[in-house]
Design a protein around this motif. Structure first.
Motif, PDB file in Angstrom:
ATOM      1  N   LYS A 170      45.866  34.144  29.998  1.00  0.00           N
ATOM      2  CA  LYS A 170      46.006  33.262  28.833  1.00  0.00           C
ATOM      3  C   LYS A 170      45.796  31.794  29.206  1.00  0.00           C
ATOM      4  N   LEU A 171      45.553  31.540  30.465  1.00  0.00           N
ATOM      5  CA  LEU A 171      45.263  30.180  30.904  1.00  0.00           C
ATOM      6  C   LEU A 171      43.771  29.902  30.752  1.00  0.00           C
ATOM      7  N   PRO A 172      43.429  28.683  30.400  1.00  0.00           N
ATOM      8  CA  PRO A 172      42.003  28.350  30.244  1.00  0.00           C
ATOM      9  C   PRO A 172      41.209  28.659  31.515  1.00  0.00           C
ATOM     10  N   LEU A 173      40.025  29.230  31.325  1.00  0.00           N
ATOM     11  CA  LEU A 173      39.074  29.565  32.374  1.00  0.00           C
ATOM     12  C   LEU A 173      39.531  30.720  33.277  1.00  0.00           C
ATOM     13  N   LEU A 174      40.721  31.297  33.025  1.00  0.00           N
ATOM     14  CA  LEU A 174      41.199  32.397  33.867  1.00  0.00           C
ATOM     15  C   LEU A 174      41.360  33.694  33.084  1.00  0.00           C
ATOM     16  N   ASP A 175      40.756  33.793  31.904  1.00  0.00           N
ATOM     17  CA  ASP A 175      40.911  34.996  31.096  1.00  0.00           C
ATOM     18  C   ASP A 175      40.157  36.197  31.658  1.00  0.00           C
ATOM     19  N   TRP A 176      39.440  36.001  32.750  1.00  0.00           N
ATOM     20  CA  TRP A 176      38.740  37.109  33.406  1.00  0.00           C
ATOM     21  C   TRP A 176      39.594  37.727  34.535  1.00  0.00           C
ATOM     22  N   ILE A 177      40.829  37.242  34.653  1.00  0.00           N
ATOM     23  CA  ILE A 177      41.744  37.748  35.685  1.00  0.00           C
ATOM     24  C   ILE A 177      42.979  38.351  35.005  1.00  0.00           C
ATOM     25  N   SER A 178      43.387  39.495  35.468  1.00  0.00           N
ATOM     26  CA  SER A 178      44.635  40.113  34.990  1.00  0.00           C
ATOM     27  C   SER A 178      45.483  40.495  36.202  1.00  0.00           C
ATOM     28  N   SER A 179      46.790  40.469  36.005  1.00  0.00           N
ATOM     29  CA  SER A 179      47.680  40.755  37.121  1.00  0.00           C
ATOM     30  C   SER A 179      48.942  41.437  36.599  1.00  0.00           C
ATOM     31  N   ASN A 180      49.476  42.355  37.396  1.00  0.00           N
ATOM     32  CA  ASN A 180      50.680  43.095  37.022  1.00  0.00           C
ATOM     33  C   ASN A 180      51.645  43.138  38.197  1.00  0.00           C
ATOM     34  N   ALA A 181      52.928  43.039  37.880  1.00  0.00           N
ATOM     35  CA  ALA A 181      53.980  43.162  38.890  1.00  0.00           C
ATOM     36  C   ALA A 181      54.960  44.237  38.424  1.00  0.00           C
ATOM     37  N   THR A 182      55.391  45.074  39.342  1.00  0.00           N
ATOM     38  CA  THR A 182      56.331  46.148  39.001  1.00  0.00           C
ATOM     39  C   THR A 182      57.448  46.198  40.031  1.00  0.00           C
ATOM     40  N   TYR A 183      58.595  46.659  39.551  1.00  0.00           N
ATOM     41  CA  TYR A 183      59.746  46.852  40.426  1.00  0.00           C
ATOM     42  C   TYR A 183      60.412  48.167  40.059  1.00  0.00           C
ATOM     43  N   ASN A 184      60.774  48.930  41.084  1.00  0.00           N
ATOM     44  CA  ASN A 184      61.439  50.214  40.883  1.00  0.00           C
ATOM     45  C   ASN A 184      62.630  50.311  41.817  1.00  0.00           C
ATOM     46  N   TRP A 205      58.699  46.974  45.388  1.00  0.00           N
ATOM     47  CA  TRP A 205      57.968  45.936  44.669  1.00  0.00           C
ATOM     48  C   TRP A 205      56.472  46.194  44.815  1.00  0.00           C
ATOM     49  N   SER A 206      55.733  45.886  43.765  1.00  0.00           N
ATOM     50  CA  SER A 206      54.269  45.993  43.871  1.00  0.00           C
ATOM     51  C   SER A 206      53.624  44.923  42.999  1.00  0.00           C
ATOM     52  N   LEU A 207      52.509  44.438  43.458  1.00  0.00           N
ATOM     53  CA  LEU A 207      51.749  43.410  42.742  1.00  0.00           C
ATOM     54  C   LEU A 207      50.277  43.786  42.792  1.00  0.00           C
ATOM     55  N   SER A 208      49.631  43.768  41.651  1.00  0.00           N
ATOM     56  CA  SER A 208      48.212  44.137  41.586  1.00  0.00           C
ATOM     57  C   SER A 208      47.468  43.127  40.733  1.00  0.00           C
ATOM     58  N   GLY A 209      46.200  42.990  41.013  1.00  0.00           N
ATOM     59  CA  GLY A 209      45.354  42.075  40.253  1.00  0.00           C
ATOM     60  C   GLY A 209      43.983  42.659  40.014  1.00  0.00           C
ATOM     61  N   ASN A 210      43.339  42.194  38.957  1.00  0.00           N
ATOM     62  CA  ASN A 210      42.006  42.684  38.614  1.00  0.00           C
ATOM     63  C   ASN A 210      41.148  41.505  38.170  1.00  0.00           C
ATOM     64  N   MET A 211      39.948  41.449  38.718  1.00  0.00           N
ATOM     65  CA  MET A 211      39.001  40.379  38.365  1.00  0.00           C
ATOM     66  C   MET A 211      37.777  41.002  37.719  1.00  0.00           C
ATOM     67  N   ASN A 212      37.531  40.629  36.481  1.00  0.00           N
ATOM     68  CA  ASN A 212      36.376  41.130  35.737  1.00  0.00           C
ATOM     69  C   ASN A 212      35.255  40.102  35.833  1.00  0.00           C
ATOM     70  N   PHE A 213      34.368  40.287  36.798  1.00  0.00           N
ATOM     71  CA  PHE A 213      33.306  39.302  37.039  1.00  0.00           C
ATOM     72  C   PHE A 213      32.280  39.293  35.919  1.00  0.00           C
ATOM     73  N   GLU A 214      32.179  40.363  35.160  1.00  0.00           N
ATOM     74  CA  GLU A 214      31.250  40.366  34.027  1.00  0.00           C
ATOM     75  C   GLU A 214      31.668  39.319  33.004  1.00  0.00           C
ATOM     76  N   ASN A 215      33.004  39.236  32.738  1.00  0.00           N
ATOM     77  CA  ASN A 215      33.483  38.204  31.816  1.00  0.00           C
ATOM     78  C   ASN A 215      33.291  36.812  32.403  1.00  0.00           C
ATOM     79  N   LEU A 216      33.414  36.706  33.727  1.00  0.00           N
ATOM     80  CA  LEU A 216      33.201  35.402  34.366  1.00  0.00           C
ATOM     81  C   LEU A 216      31.744  34.969  34.247  1.00  0.00           C
ATOM     82  N   TYR A 217      30.818  35.910  34.507  1.00  0.00           N
ATOM     83  CA  TYR A 217      29.385  35.554  34.421  1.00  0.00           C
ATOM     84  C   TYR A 217      28.973  35.217  32.999  1.00  0.00           C
ATOM     85  N   ASN A 218      29.625  35.837  32.010  1.00  0.00           N
ATOM     86  CA  ASN A 218      29.278  35.535  30.619  1.00  0.00           C
ATOM     87  C   ASN A 218      29.650  34.106  30.243  1.00  0.00           C
ATOM     88  N   LYS A 219      30.514  33.484  30.988  1.00  0.00           N
ATOM     89  CA  LYS A 219      30.910  32.100  30.703  1.00  0.00           C
ATOM     90  C   LYS A 219      29.899  31.109  31.267  1.00  0.00           C
TER      91      LYS A 219
END
Length: 362
Positions: free
Chosen positions: A303-317, A344-358
């Motif tokens: 939801k930050l400007p210029l970073l909408d092509w990145i998603s990240s998740n954190a989990t705790y069990n 604890w776990s932390l994961s991230g995903n980068m969608n370069f297709e959305n980045l290139y479209n910018k």
């Protein structure tokens, strides 16, 4: 007896007569009550009996059973010999599954009677044979379940603020909070199992070859029993659209019974009843407890400007368990076993297709 396939020889043909009967009925008992009661009581009843009558007398295998019966002088003696020589197995079951008072508010509320359901089941198996006077297995279960989903909407105080229309303020504008849990579930059930086996004891009368049933030796009786009370609680809560929490707990307790139960003798009923109710009032004797907590957070970096092509998740069990150790005679108390595990776990995903479209040059 004597039946078999065309290819069967005399040694593989049946040397007994087999009789079977099955009865089953399924109905909604609530239909027998006024419609205004809004009762739903789905019930099932089943009864099965199987009788195996041998051709030859198991007590004297050189004699045909029919001839042995014809040689007896009284009806009581015939009935006694049939009971001794036949193998009879009966299974009787009765179930009520999720019975409820189906009364709901126009808008579903947590206090609606329809959220509560009751279940009960009983299964009794009896068998006797030439070697076993009585083989009894009784399984009884009773349960109570509560379940409700709130279906609430989030509180979004900044949703309609015009000053935050710019995408640069999306993270602030999308602030939301759920004031109520997502769902609540609670269940409690009593499970009782009892089994008894009583072997036959025979005595020889005088010098004759007639065997009669004798007095049961104490070594011919064995039984086992298990009475458990299980309780489970589950709450799901999405504090926000991104932050989700859940907690599950389970307690398993043992209900103490008197040494002898009504299945062994009706004279033991009152003593058994008092011991059971006394244990239930104390919530049983806990022997296991489990607790599982889960949290997941979708980090709103997209939801930050210029970073909408990145998603990240954190989990705790987190998992916690407690187990009661067995108490042995003439042995010191070794305490109980506990364990606790956290991940604890932390994961991230980068969608370069959305980045290139910018990038308009790509």
């Amino acid at each position: 007896s004597g039946f078999g396939g065309i290819e069967s020889n005399i040694t593989t043909r049946r040397m007994d007569d087999l009789y079977q009967m099955n009865l089953a009925a399924s109905l909604d008992l609530g239909r027998f009550l006024p419609e205004q009661a809004k009762l739903q009581i789905p019930a099932y009843y089943g009864y099965t009996t199987e009788t195996n009558a041998p051709k030859y007398n198991p007590l004297d295998e050189d004699i045909v059973l029919k001839e042995a019966l014809d040689n007896l002088n009284s009806k009581n003696a015939e009935d006694s010999l049939k009971s001794l020589t036949q193998t009879v197995r009966t299974v009787e079951s009765f179930n009520i599954n999720n019975a409820k008072v189906n009364i709901k508010s126009k808008k579903s509320m947590f206090y609606d009677p329809a959220n509560l359901s009751i279940s009960y089941s009983s299964n009794v198996t009896k068998e006797h044979s030439p070697e076993i006077e009585q083989d009894l297995v009784k399984v009884q279960r009773a349960g109570l379940n509560y379940s409700y989903s709130f279906n609430s909407q989030p509180w979004e105080p900044l949703k309609n603020v015009k000053a935050l229309k710019s995408s640069a303020f999306k993270l602030i504008k999308d602030f939301n909070v759920y004031l109520l849990p997502t769902s609540l579930n609670y269940s409690t059930n009593l499970n009782r199992e009892f089994s008894k086996t009583k072997l036959r004891s025979f005595e020889l009368e005088g010098n004759s070859s007639t065997l009669t049933e004798g007095v049961l030796d104490t070594t011919g009786l064995s039984f086992s029993k298990d009475f458990m009370w299980n309780r489970q609680f589950d709450i799901q809560w999405s504090l926000t659209r991104e932050l989700k929490l859940s907690l599950q707990t389970a307690m398993n307790s043992n209900i103490s019974e008197s040494p002898f139960t009504p299945e062994i003798g009706k004279e033991y009923y009152e003593e058994w009843r008092d011991s059971v109710w006394n244990s239930i009032r104390k919530m049983g004797t806990p022997y296991t407890y489990q607790q599982v907590f889960n949290a997941s957070y979708e980090i709103p970096i997209n939801k930050l400007p210029l970073l909408d092509w990145i998603s990240s998740n954190a989990t705790y069990n987190s998992t916690y368990s407690w187990n009661k150790n067995a108490i042995l005679s003439n042995m010191p108390d070794l305490g109980n076993n506990t364990s606790s595990v956290g991940n604890w776990s932390l994961s991230g995903n980068m969608n370069f297709e959305n980045l290139y479209n910018k990038i308009k040059y790509l």
